[in-house]
Design a protein around this motif. Structure first.
Motif, PDB file in Angstrom:
ATOM      1  N   LEU A 125       6.803  -5.322  -6.023  1.00 44.44           N
ATOM      2  CA  LEU A 125       5.496  -5.402  -5.363  1.00 44.44           C
ATOM      3  C   LEU A 125       5.522  -6.568  -4.378  1.00 44.44           C
ATOM      4  O   LEU A 125       5.795  -7.705  -4.757  1.00 44.44           O
ATOM      5  N   ILE A 126       5.206  -6.282  -3.136  1.00 44.00           N
ATOM      6  CA  ILE A 126       5.285  -7.290  -2.081  1.00 44.00           C
ATOM      7  C   ILE A 126       3.926  -7.382  -1.404  1.00 44.00           C
ATOM      8  O   ILE A 126       3.405  -6.386  -0.895  1.00 44.00           O
ATOM      9  N   ASN A 127       3.354  -8.564  -1.418  1.00 42.89           N
ATOM     10  CA  ASN A 127       2.049  -8.759  -0.807  1.00 42.89           C
ATOM     11  C   ASN A 127       2.106  -8.600   0.704  1.00 42.89           C
ATOM     12  O   ASN A 127       3.157  -8.784   1.330  1.00 42.89           O
ATOM     13  N   ALA A 128       0.980  -8.276   1.297  1.00 44.47           N
ATOM     14  CA  ALA A 128       0.860  -8.338   2.746  1.00 44.47           C
ATOM     15  C   ALA A 128       1.228  -9.747   3.208  1.00 44.47           C
ATOM     16  O   ALA A 128       0.889 -10.737   2.548  1.00 44.47           O
ATOM     17  N   TRP A 129       1.946  -9.826   4.309  1.00 37.07           N
ATOM     18  CA  TRP A 129       2.343 -11.085   4.942  1.00 37.07           C
ATOM     19  C   TRP A 129       3.357 -11.882   4.124  1.00 37.07           C
ATOM     20  O   TRP A 129       3.601 -13.047   4.402  1.00 37.07           O
ATOM     21  N   GLU A 130       3.983 -11.264   3.131  1.00 35.30           N
ATOM     22  CA  GLU A 130       4.922 -11.991   2.273  1.00 35.30           C
ATOM     23  C   GLU A 130       6.364 -11.715   2.707  1.00 35.30           C
ATOM     24  O   GLU A 130       6.820 -10.567   2.685  1.00 35.30           O
ATOM     25  N   PRO A 131       7.111 -12.741   3.092  1.00 37.54           N
ATOM     26  CA  PRO A 131       8.500 -12.529   3.515  1.00 37.54           C
ATOM     27  C   PRO A 131       9.362 -11.993   2.369  1.00 37.54           C
ATOM     28  O   PRO A 131       9.231 -12.406   1.218  1.00 37.54           O
ATOM     29  N   HIS A 132      10.252 -11.074   2.729  1.00 38.33           N
ATOM     30  CA  HIS A 132      11.174 -10.492   1.763  1.00 38.33           C
ATOM     31  C   HIS A 132      12.367  -9.930   2.522  1.00 38.33           C
ATOM     32  O   HIS A 132      12.332  -9.800   3.744  1.00 38.33           O
ATOM     33  N   PHE A 133      13.430  -9.587   1.794  1.00 42.89           N
ATOM     34  CA  PHE A 133      14.574  -8.971   2.446  1.00 42.89           C
ATOM     35  C   PHE A 133      15.391  -8.187   1.433  1.00 42.89           C
ATOM     36  O   PHE A 133      15.247  -8.342   0.215  1.00 42.89           O
ATOM     37  N   ALA A 174      -9.832  -0.109   0.907  1.00 39.54           N
ATOM     38  CA  ALA A 174     -11.202  -0.624   0.854  1.00 39.54           C
ATOM     39  C   ALA A 174     -12.225   0.475   1.071  1.00 39.54           C
ATOM     40  O   ALA A 174     -13.336   0.416   0.520  1.00 39.54           O
ATOM     41  N   ALA A 175     -11.879   1.490   1.874  1.00 39.82           N
ATOM     42  CA  ALA A 175     -12.799   2.605   2.090  1.00 39.82           C
ATOM     43  C   ALA A 175     -12.981   3.436   0.827  1.00 39.82           C
ATOM     44  O   ALA A 175     -14.009   4.089   0.645  1.00 39.82           O
ATOM     45  N   LEU A 176     -11.994   3.401  -0.058  1.00 41.69           N
ATOM     46  CA  LEU A 176     -12.086   4.134  -1.316  1.00 41.69           C
ATOM     47  C   LEU A 176     -12.672   3.281  -2.431  1.00 41.69           C
ATOM     48  O   LEU A 176     -13.367   3.790  -3.309  1.00 41.69           O
ATOM     49  N   GLN A 177     -12.384   1.991  -2.402  1.00 42.76           N
ATOM     50  CA  GLN A 177     -12.930   1.056  -3.395  1.00 42.76           C
ATOM     51  C   GLN A 177     -13.039  -0.304  -2.716  1.00 42.76           C
ATOM     52  O   GLN A 177     -12.032  -0.942  -2.415  1.00 42.76           O
ATOM     53  N   ARG A 178     -14.261  -0.731  -2.457  1.00 39.18           N
ATOM     54  CA  ARG A 178     -14.511  -1.873  -1.576  1.00 39.18           C
ATOM     55  C   ARG A 178     -13.703  -3.107  -1.933  1.00 39.18           C
ATOM     56  O   ARG A 178     -13.155  -3.788  -1.060  1.00 39.18           O
ATOM     57  N   GLY A 179     -13.590  -3.418  -3.195  1.00 38.92           N
ATOM     58  CA  GLY A 179     -12.895  -4.635  -3.602  1.00 38.92           C
ATOM     59  C   GLY A 179     -11.429  -4.668  -3.203  1.00 38.92           C
ATOM     60  O   GLY A 179     -10.825  -5.742  -3.111  1.00 38.92           O
ATOM     61  N   LEU A 180     -10.855  -3.495  -2.948  1.00 38.98           N
ATOM     62  CA  LEU A 180      -9.436  -3.439  -2.609  1.00 38.98           C
ATOM     63  C   LEU A 180      -9.140  -3.909  -1.190  1.00 38.98           C
ATOM     64  O   LEU A 180      -7.985  -3.928  -0.777  1.00 38.98           O
ATOM     65  N   ALA A 181     -10.173  -4.312  -0.455  1.00 36.23           N
ATOM     66  CA  ALA A 181      -9.915  -5.021   0.810  1.00 36.23           C
ATOM     67  C   ALA A 181      -9.077  -6.267   0.551  1.00 36.23           C
ATOM     68  O   ALA A 181      -8.332  -6.723   1.434  1.00 36.23           O
ATOM     69  N   LEU A 182      -9.160  -6.793  -0.656  1.00 36.75           N
ATOM     70  CA  LEU A 182      -8.394  -7.984  -1.018  1.00 36.75           C
ATOM     71  C   LEU A 182      -6.896  -7.695  -1.103  1.00 36.75           C
ATOM     72  O   LEU A 182      -6.095  -8.637  -1.197  1.00 36.75           O
ATOM     73  N   SER A 183      -6.501  -6.427  -1.061  1.00 35.52           N
ATOM     74  CA  SER A 183      -5.072  -6.100  -1.077  1.00 35.52           C
ATOM     75  C   SER A 183      -4.372  -6.568   0.189  1.00 35.52           C
ATOM     76  O   SER A 183      -3.142  -6.564   0.253  1.00 35.52           O
ATOM     77  N   GLY A 184      -5.134  -6.990   1.188  1.00 37.70           N
ATOM     78  CA  GLY A 184      -4.542  -7.547   2.396  1.00 37.70           C
ATOM     79  C   GLY A 184      -4.236  -9.026   2.301  1.00 37.70           C
ATOM     80  O   GLY A 184      -3.733  -9.625   3.261  1.00 37.70           O
ATOM     81  N   ARG A 185      -4.510  -9.637   1.157  1.00 34.63           N
ATOM     82  CA  ARG A 185      -4.233 -11.061   0.986  1.00 34.63           C
ATOM     83  C   ARG A 185      -2.800 -11.290   0.513  1.00 34.63           C
ATOM     84  O   ARG A 185      -2.233 -10.468  -0.209  1.00 34.63           O
ATOM     85  N   PRO A 186      -2.220 -12.424   0.881  1.00 38.25           N
ATOM     86  CA  PRO A 186      -0.845 -12.720   0.454  1.00 38.25           C
ATOM     87  C   PRO A 186      -0.738 -13.216  -0.981  1.00 38.25           C
ATOM     88  O   PRO A 186       0.356 -13.603  -1.416  1.00 38.25           O
ATOM     89  N   ASP A 187      -1.841 -13.190  -1.714  1.00 45.17           N
ATOM     90  CA  ASP A 187      -1.818 -13.578  -3.132  1.00 45.17           C
ATOM     91  C   ASP A 187      -2.412 -12.480  -4.005  1.00 45.17           C
ATOM     92  O   ASP A 187      -2.930 -12.744  -5.090  1.00 45.17           O
ATOM     93  N   PHE A 188      -2.328 -11.221  -3.560  1.00 50.16           N
ATOM     94  CA  PHE A 188      -2.985 -10.123  -4.277  1.00 50.16           C
ATOM     95  C   PHE A 188      -2.218  -9.706  -5.526  1.00 50.16           C
ATOM     96  O   PHE A 188      -2.773  -9.657  -6.619  1.00 50.16           O
ATOM     97  N   PHE A 189      -0.931  -9.400  -5.389  1.00 52.96           N
ATOM     98  CA  PHE A 189      -0.149  -8.996  -6.557  1.00 52.96           C
ATOM     99  C   PHE A 189       0.188 -10.224  -7.390  1.00 52.96           C
ATOM    100  O   PHE A 189       0.560 -11.276  -6.866  1.00 52.96           O
ATOM    101  N   SER A 190       0.063 -10.081  -8.692  1.00 57.53           N
ATOM    102  CA  SER A 190       0.292 -11.219  -9.588  1.00 57.53           C
ATOM    103  C   SER A 190       1.770 -11.438  -9.889  1.00 57.53           C
ATOM    104  O   SER A 190       2.174 -12.530 -10.280  1.00 57.53           O
ATOM    105  N   SER A 191       2.572 -10.402  -9.739  1.00 49.83           N
ATOM    106  CA  SER A 191       4.005 -10.527 -10.019  1.00 49.83           C
ATOM    107  C   SER A 191       4.768  -9.669  -9.017  1.00 49.83           C
ATOM    108  O   SER A 191       4.345  -8.552  -8.708  1.00 49.83           O
ATOM    109  N   PRO A 192       5.913 -10.152  -8.515  1.00 42.00           N
ATOM    110  CA  PRO A 192       6.656  -9.361  -7.537  1.00 42.00           C
ATOM    111  C   PRO A 192       7.525  -8.258  -8.139  1.00 42.00           C
ATOM    112  O   PRO A 192       8.036  -7.405  -7.415  1.00 42.00           O
TER     113      PRO A 192
END
Length: 291
Positions: free
Chosen positions: A61-69, A92-110
């Motif tokens: 799982l890789i957050n938005a804006w999170e460097p990886h390779f 977010a259009a399906l579930q408003r709170g999921l707009a937060l999935s665009g944050r670089p700290d959204f997933f708790s574990s990679p």
């Protein structure tokens, strides 16, 4: 040589089947990113300075804006990967709170262990990707959403972030870096005057680069590459008749071959091969679909 078997493109973002047998450079995406193994040899992705296994029983799982390779190991067999690049605005259009999935700290574990339920939903989506013809849009979006909801309910900071009433991704950064990053994304053509951008932020070049890396985890140039790839994806998807030479030139590459290498090192397929396997969904609004 790595290649793309199939790519679905729409308001949800991109869903791709990628056969990986060569490395990718460190890069990032504006979407939240989920990687699942379809078949082949177990492999590894690097996220947050950790080498993470991608197997039948794990997902990366890789957050938005999170460097990886991806660092392909010499002599290793191919791995077919299901790669999801999911737009936070679609979630977010399906579930408003999921707009937060665009944050670089959204997933708790990679890296997570897939439950049988998650693996089942992943396999249904993989089967749909292998099906002949265009997958019905409602079917595809339902499969995507069911898989992502199962993952985010167990492996995201959604509830914690919601309790904190934090903003979306752009609020994560220092105001000066937020201004600079938006300018960089809005100007993917050609080489950027980083010293001029630093000056507009009231910073020296050295301080700007340090503050940018502290905020985003990326250099300004790596961030600029996101904008170039976003423009390339849009053009390859929406303008099938456009030439790769014109696209290369519009992005500021002196030669088409330079653009082809840049693109392949970021996604694992050449621009021409990528364009051949895209299926487009030009969709109605979410509410019209009744999801």
């Amino acid at each position: 040589m790595s290649s793309a078997h199939r790519i679905l493109h729409g308001e949800f973002g991109r869903v791709a089947l990628l056969d990986m047998d060569e490395s990718l450079v460190p890069h990032a995406h504006s979407e939240c990113h989920v990687l699942l193994k379809v078949y082949g040899e177990d492999t590894y992705f690097s996220v947050r300075d950790h080498r993470l296994p991608l197997t039948d029983r794990t997902a990366v799982l890789i957050n938005a804006w999170e460097p990886h390779f991806y660092d392909h190991q010499s002599g290793a067999a191919d791995t077919l990967i299901l790669a999801l690049y999911i737009e936070p605005s679609w979630l977010a259009a399906l579930q408003r709170g999921l707009a937060l999935s665009g944050r670089p700290d959204f997933f708790s574990s990679p890296c997570i262990e897939l439950t049988p339920h998650m693996r089942h939903h992943a396999d249904l989506l993989i089967d749909a990707m292998f099906s002949f013809g265009l997958v019905p849009q409602n079917t595809l979006e339902e499969l995507l959403f069911n898989l992502l909801i199962g993952i985010t309910e167990k492996h995201s900071e959604l509830r914690h972030l919601a309790r904190l009433r934090v903003g979306v991704a752009s609020d994560f950064y220092d105001g000066r870096i937020r201004q600079a990053s938006q300018f960089i994304l809005d100007h993917p053509q050609g080489e950027l005057d980083m010293e001029g951008i630093a000056r507009q932020c009231g910073l020296s070049r050295a301080h700007f680069f340090t503050l940018f890396k502290q905020n985003t985890g990326m250099t300004p140039q790596m961030f600029a590459n996101i904008g170039k790839m976003q423009m390339a994806f849009r053009c390859l998807s929406d303008n099938r008749s456009g030439t790769l030479g014109n696209l290369s030139e519009s992005l500021g590459f002196s030669e088409q071959g330079h653009f082809t290498r840049f693109f392949r090192r970021h996604i694992g397929a050449s621009p021409s091969q990528y364009r051949k396997v895209i299926d487009n969904y030009h969709s109605k609004s979410m509410s019209d679909r009744g999801m």
